[in-house]
Design a protein around this motif. Structure first.
Motif, PDB file in Angstrom:
ATOM      1  N   ILE A  37       0.831  -1.202   0.000  1.00 51.13           N
ATOM      2  CA  ILE A  37       0.000   0.000   0.000  1.00 51.13           C
ATOM      3  C   ILE A  37       0.867   1.254   0.000  1.00 51.13           C
ATOM      4  CG2 ILE A  37      -1.699   1.319   1.310  1.00 51.13           C
ATOM      5  CD1 ILE A  37      -2.951  -1.272   2.194  1.00 51.13           C
ATOM      6  N   ALA A  41       0.643   4.170  -2.812  1.00 52.06           N
ATOM      7  CA  ALA A  41       0.412   5.568  -2.431  1.00 52.06           C
ATOM      8  C   ALA A  41       1.564   6.447  -2.927  1.00 52.06           C
ATOM      9  CB  ALA A  41       0.269   5.685  -0.911  1.00 52.06           C
ATOM     10  N   LEU A  43      -5.768   1.141  -5.332  1.00 48.89           N
ATOM     11  CA  LEU A  43      -6.139   1.596  -3.991  1.00 48.89           C
ATOM     12  C   LEU A  43      -7.653   1.627  -3.815  1.00 48.89           C
ATOM     13  CD1 LEU A  43      -3.511   4.440  -3.522  1.00 48.89           C
ATOM     14  CD2 LEU A  43      -3.598   2.262  -2.285  1.00 48.89           C
ATOM     15  N   SER A  92      -9.747  -0.527  -1.103  1.00 48.31           N
ATOM     16  CA  SER A  92     -10.595   0.164  -0.123  1.00 48.31           C
ATOM     17  C   SER A  92     -11.993  -0.433  -0.054  1.00 48.31           C
ATOM     18  CB  SER A  92     -10.679   1.662  -0.449  1.00 48.31           C
ATOM     19  OG  SER A  92     -11.416   1.893  -1.639  1.00 48.31           O
ATOM     20  N   MET A 134      -4.747   0.888   5.339  1.00 42.77           N
ATOM     21  CA  MET A 134      -4.574   1.927   4.329  1.00 42.77           C
ATOM     22  C   MET A 134      -4.319   3.279   4.974  1.00 42.77           C
ATOM     23  SD  MET A 134      -7.397   0.787   1.477  1.00 42.77           S
ATOM     24  CE  MET A 134      -6.758   1.905   0.218  1.00 42.77           C
ATOM     25  N   THR A 139      -2.316   6.445   2.930  1.00 41.32           N
ATOM     26  CA  THR A 139      -3.109   6.477   1.704  1.00 41.32           C
ATOM     27  C   THR A 139      -3.998   7.711   1.614  1.00 41.32           C
ATOM     28  OG1 THR A 139      -3.135   4.060   1.674  1.00 41.32           O
ATOM     29  CG2 THR A 139      -4.773   5.175   0.320  1.00 41.32           C
TER      30      THR A 139
END
Length: 247
Positions: free
Chosen positions: A50, A54, A72, A76, A85, A90
């Motif tokens: 992650i 990001a 992402l 989510s 996250m 993120t």
């Protein structure tokens, strides 16, 4: 995904690939894999995955940003990934992506999902530019972007508490943007805009931020609106008087 070390190797390329093309391809691979529900949690739990997505969203090429933000967004959608996250930074990357034409839609959609958890709403609420970026999308975004933006603001107000609601409520021109969405938005955008208006109707300070007129969104008080689109009132069942000043 069944091969030992395969996922870790993909993430390693995403983090440390020697060319932008290599990093883009790794992000595209994770984007494709993250569409499979059974893989979402495994990808999120993979060390550095992650964070690397990001990071690419912040500084990658347009193609890299697009694949990273879509990955992402997919991640989510799995409820158990929310805390991971947020911990990985993120939210800041997604808020920054709201100003990127190629990534904004998915970024707003991911934020709308993340804020459905209290920890996510708190994280988004702390981002100074979150509400501003989402409201800008309501003004200038694509039809889908506007849907996602108003949905994210609605969830932020629902789960972020009074401080988050007050910040959104204070945004310039919000009343006019909600009114525009109620008349011209997609079915989903109209529904979300009406729900957001209802949230504001319950706020004590609403008249102060809406020119003393109150939020008052309903269709019964405007015959022109009813004549123009009689189906709109059926879709958005919330009382409204079209007397809102645009600040």
């Amino acid at each position: 995904m069944g091969e030992d070390g395969c996922l870790g190797s993909i993430v390693e390329v995403l983090r440390l690939g020697l060319t932008s093309e290599a990093r883009e391809n790794a992000a595209a691979t994770l984007f494709s894999l993250s569409a499979v529900h059974d893989y979402k949690k495994r990808i999120a739990d993979q060390g550095g995955a992650i964070e690397a997505l990001a990071g690419l969203l912040r500084v990658g090429t347009p193609r890299g940003k697009k694949d990273a933000v879509t990955a992402l967004f997919n991640l989510s959608t799995h409820l158990e990934n929310g805390a991971r996250m947020i911990e990985a930074g993120t939210v800041t990357a997604l808020v920054g992506a709201l100003g990127n034409e190629g990534a904004a839609e998915e970024a707003a959609g991911a934020l709308a999902l993340i804020v459905r958890q209290s920890i996510g709403a708190e994280a988004v609420g702390k981002e100074e530019m979150a509400a501003t970026g989402l409201i800008m999308m309501m003004r200038c975004g694509t039809a889908r972007g506007k849907e996602n933006a108003v949905a994210a603001l609605l969830e932020l107000c629902r789960f972020g508490g009074s401080d988050a609601t007050e910040r959104v409520l204070k945004a310039p021109a919000l009343a006019g943007l909600l009114q525009t969405l109620l008349f011209t938005g997609t079915k989903r955008a109209r529904r979300k805009a009406a729900s957001l208006a209802r949230v504001f109707q319950r706020c004590d300070n609403a008249p102060l931020h809406f020119g003393g007129q109150g939020v008052g969104y309903a269709f019964a008080g405007n015959s022109t609106a009813s004549n123009r689109d009689s189906r709109l009132a059926d879709d958005v069942s919330v009382p409204m008087s079209i007397s809102v000043q645009v600040l």
